[in-house]
Design an enzyme around this catalytic site. Structure first.
Site, PDB file in Angstrom:
ATOM      1  N   ASP A  67       0.788  -1.409   0.021  1.00 50.95           N
ATOM      2  CA  ASP A  67       0.017  -0.051   0.192  1.00 50.95           C
ATOM      3  C   ASP A  67       0.674   0.997   0.047  1.00 50.95           C
ATOM      4  O   ASP A  67       2.040   0.898  -0.040  1.00 50.95           O
ATOM      5  CB  ASP A  67      -1.044   0.388   1.467  1.00 50.95           C
ATOM      6  N   ASN A 136      -7.439   0.047  14.305  1.00 53.49           N
ATOM      7  CA  ASN A 136      -8.585   0.113  13.834  1.00 53.49           C
ATOM      8  C   ASN A 136      -9.528  -1.548  13.001  1.00 53.49           C
ATOM      9  O   ASN A 136     -10.057  -1.841  12.751  1.00 53.49           O
ATOM     10  CB  ASN A 136      -9.041   0.228  13.141  1.00 53.49           C
ATOM     11  N   HIS A 138      -6.886  -2.959  10.681  1.00 50.58           N
ATOM     12  CA  HIS A 138      -7.643  -2.954   9.141  1.00 50.58           C
ATOM     13  C   HIS A 138      -5.837  -3.738   8.630  1.00 50.58           C
ATOM     14  O   HIS A 138      -5.413  -4.431   9.571  1.00 50.58           O
ATOM     15  CB  HIS A 138      -7.134  -1.350   8.697  1.00 50.58           C
ATOM     16  N   GLU A 143     -10.265  -0.217   4.907  1.00 50.79           N
ATOM     17  CA  GLU A 143     -10.324  -0.270   6.653  1.00 50.79           C
ATOM     18  C   GLU A 143     -11.926  -0.824   6.990  1.00 50.79           C
ATOM     19  O   GLU A 143     -12.535  -1.100   5.962  1.00 50.79           O
ATOM     20  CB  GLU A 143     -10.884   1.221   6.438  1.00 50.79           C
TER      21      GLU A 143
END
Ligand code: F6R
Length: 242
Positions: A67, A136, A138, A143
């Site tokens: 990414d 979180n 991800h 996400e």
């Protein structure tokens, strides 16, 4: 998913390093998907250390970037490009021909994603995919939300991602990222999920619950047959499942 508890970050990194090295030994032109961030630093160091005595082992290794932040210059110290270049590509001598990379400042982000999709179709699948776990839940920049996307796409970053240490000192915090999608990650032959660093307790507890939900993208790794989840006990303490 194989859950491996490691005493500390160093032992997590050495174990992950041995897993990757044994895969490269069996397939020299292996395609390694590389996350950035703090979790894989020790793993990449282990590969670099090995390359000092066995350079030839890495002579055909191929790397794909997992990414990238949108809007940072490629040489920005916070970019995934700069991270991989310094920690992995240059030390291992990975030539441009053996590296597939999302650009951090694409003029047309959607076109850039299409380009990477077709590179992956041509040169994939990924043999080993190294992932870190976001606080979180991800993976890459996939996400949490009502849906997940299968292929390389432009992702709107969550507030948690925008607070990531990599971009803490950026002039302007990115609002978007480019990331491989869930299907491209899950098509990897082997996945290594590294769980290290502060603030991961809730996310890893969610993963270990075994429920698969788009609100915790890493939980989708339960759908894959060949995942090693390495957990640094020190990071998840005081939550400690034993
Ligand atoms: C970075 C990436 C992210 C990180 C995750 C964990 O390329 O894909 O998903 O892996 O945010 O980051 P660290 O390892 O810094 O805790």
């Amino acid at each position: 998913m194989r859950i491996l508890y490691c005493e500390d970050y160093e032992s997590l990194s050495l174990r992950a390093g041995s897993l990757v090295i044994s895969e490269i030994t069996q397939k020299r032109d292996l395609l390694l998907c590389a996350a950035t961030g703090s979790s894989p630093i020790g793993l990449y160091d282990a590969l670099v250390t090995r390359s000092r005595t066995d350079r030839a082992l890495f002579a055909a290794l191929r790397v794909i970037k997992l990414d990238e932040w949108v809007g940072l210059l490629e040489n920005d110290p916070g970019s995934c490009e700069q991270y991989l270049r310094t920690r992995l590509l240059d030390p291992l001598g990975i030539s441009p021909a053996r590296y597939i990379a999302l650009t951090s400042a694409p003029s047309e982000p959607e076109e850039e994603c299409k380009r990477i999709r077709s590179e992956l179709e041509q040169h994939g699948p990924i043999d080993v995919c190294v992932l870190g776990l976001g606080i979180n839940g991800h993976i890459g920049f996939n996400e949490p939300g009502p849906v997940l996307l299968p292929r390389c796409h432009v992702a709107r970053l969550s507030d948690d991602s925008r607070r990531h240490a990599m971009v803490r000192f950026a002039d302007r915090t990115p609002h978007f990222g480019l990331t491989l999608g869930m299907q491209e990650i899950l098509a990897a032959k082997r996945i290594i999920l590294l769980v290290a660093g502060a603030g991961k307790q809730q996310a890893i507890a969610g993963v270990l619950s075994g429920e698969v939900t788009t609100t915790l993208p890493a939980s989708f790794l339960w759908l894959h047959r060949n995942v090693d989840c390495l957990i640094d006990r020190e990071s998840v303490s005081p939550w400690n499942p034993g």
